[in-house]
Design an enzyme around this catalytic site. Structure first.
Site, PDB file in Angstrom:
ATOM      1  N   ASP A 187       9.144   7.781  -7.821  1.00  0.00           N
ATOM      2  CA  ASP A 187       7.883   7.550  -7.353  1.00  0.00           C
ATOM      3  C   ASP A 187       6.869   8.235  -8.035  1.00  0.00           C
ATOM      4  O   ASP A 187       7.099   9.421  -8.162  1.00  0.00           O
ATOM      5  CB  ASP A 187       7.877   7.975  -5.822  1.00  0.00           C
ATOM      6  CG  ASP A 187       8.250   6.946  -4.738  1.00  0.00           C
ATOM      7  OD1 ASP A 187       8.104   5.837  -5.081  1.00  0.00           O
ATOM      8  OD2 ASP A 187       8.641   7.327  -3.766  1.00  0.00           O
ATOM      9  N   GLU A 189       8.845  -2.514   2.624  1.00  0.00           N
ATOM     10  CA  GLU A 189       8.981  -1.573   3.645  1.00  0.00           C
ATOM     11  C   GLU A 189       8.269  -2.039   5.010  1.00  0.00           C
ATOM     12  O   GLU A 189       7.348  -2.262   5.124  1.00  0.00           O
ATOM     13  CB  GLU A 189       8.490  -0.182   3.192  1.00  0.00           C
ATOM     14  CG  GLU A 189       8.763   0.911   4.188  1.00  0.00           C
ATOM     15  CD  GLU A 189       8.509   2.290   4.038  1.00  0.00           C
ATOM     16  OE1 GLU A 189       8.056   2.517   2.762  1.00  0.00           O
ATOM     17  OE2 GLU A 189       8.489   3.077   4.825  1.00  0.00           O
ATOM     18  N   SER A 211       9.733  10.542  -0.233  1.00  0.00           N
ATOM     19  CA  SER A 211      10.262  10.981   0.918  1.00  0.00           C
ATOM     20  C   SER A 211      10.641  12.239   0.989  1.00  0.00           C
ATOM     21  O   SER A 211      10.825  12.968   1.993  1.00  0.00           O
ATOM     22  CB  SER A 211      11.200   9.978   1.513  1.00  0.00           C
ATOM     23  OG  SER A 211      12.136   9.587   0.547  1.00  0.00           O
TER      24      SER A 211
END
Ligand code: KIV
Length: 275
Positions: free
Chosen positions: A94, A192, A56
């Site tokens: 990530d 999510e 993100s």
């Protein structure tokens, strides 16, 4: 050797065993994203359990519309800066877009995130073909978090940032995928943007801890993008975001402490944050 034993023994580092115990004892796991050392120190001070160096970063730090442009070198750089600021929290980093198209590339890139980036666990957007990759990584004793539900790295293919699993057949598919990922060795699952009822069903079906973002109040833990919950990001925010700087908090540390308290007590997420 065992240098962590020389540090503050009153705050032992969070490990996978800590997270398993928290699930068993129904203590909620408070997680946040982080991208730099200064915020890492603050999150550690606030007793956040798990810190994710999320891709993100591509949106909140780099200003892109999606996470797709984020590269391996950028993830390694930010992961290492965060690792320098953390002592107690467990660090996940990530694997960015297309860094795990094959088993060998997934392994080589996970090794970089761990050796150069200080990650203790890698996260990959999973399901279908990625299940074999999860099995391969965990077979090499790499701790893996499988990201299920809305997968931001696939938005161009799936048609946008949308709630997943609203229909019976997709809900069943997501449940099955999560179970297959656990069977493949995933140590943690992140859900999510799915309906709260599905978040509950998947959490109850799995032995491993389940962390949710927009997945309802019944997952074993919660995660938010740091810049969203501190109201640094501008524009329309997803329904599940709450601004923790609003109200009683006077600074960033107090806001993060308020978030940890709200997750632990079950006050966050409230019905208005759920699908
Ligand atoms: O990259 C990220 O911030 C994420 C969120 C869903 C937590 O994966």
């Amino acid at each position: 050797m065992y240098t962590h034993l020389q540090r503050d023994v009153s705050r032992p580092p969070v490990t996978l065993s800590t997270l398993a115990r928290m699930k068993a004892e129904r203590e909620k796991i408070a997680c946040l994203t982080c991208y730099d050392a200064s915020f890492a120190v603050l999150l550690d001070q606030a007793d956040v359990d798990v810190v994710l160096v999320g891709d993100s970063m591509g949106m909140v730090i780099q200003g892109h519309d999606t996470t797709v442009p984020v590269t391996m070198d950028q993830m390694v750089y930010h992961s290492a800066t965060v690792a320098r600021g953390l002592h107690r929290p467990f660090q996940i980093t990530d694997l960015p877009f297309m860094s795990y198209p094959s088993k060998d590339l997934a392994l080589a890139h996970s090794v970089r995130l761990m050796q150069e980036g200080g990650a203790q666990m890698v996260k990959l957007e999973s399901g279908g073909k990625q299940t074999e990759i999860v099995e391969f990584l965990t077979g090499h004793d790499i701790a893996v978090c499988a990201h299920v539900g809305l997968k931001p790295q696939s938005v161009h293919k799936t048609g946008g940032f949308r709630v997943q699993g609203r229909e019976q057949d997709t809900a069943q598919r997501l449940l099955k995928e999560a179970q297959q990922l656990e069977a493949a060795g995933a140590d943690l699952v992140l859900l999510e943007c799915i309906p709260a009822a599905l978040g509950k069903m998947i959490t109850e079906a799995l032995q491993v801890p389940v962390i949710g973002i927009g997945a309802g109040p019944d997952t074993d833990g919660q995660i938010l993008v740091l810049y969203d919950m501190l109201d640094i990001t501008t524009g329309r925010k997803p329904r599940f975001v709450r601004n923790f700087l609003e109200g009683a908090a006077h600074n960033n540390l107090e806001a993060v402490q308020a978030y940890v308290r709200a997750v632990k007590s079950g006050e966050y997420p409230a019905p208005e944050h759920c699908f």
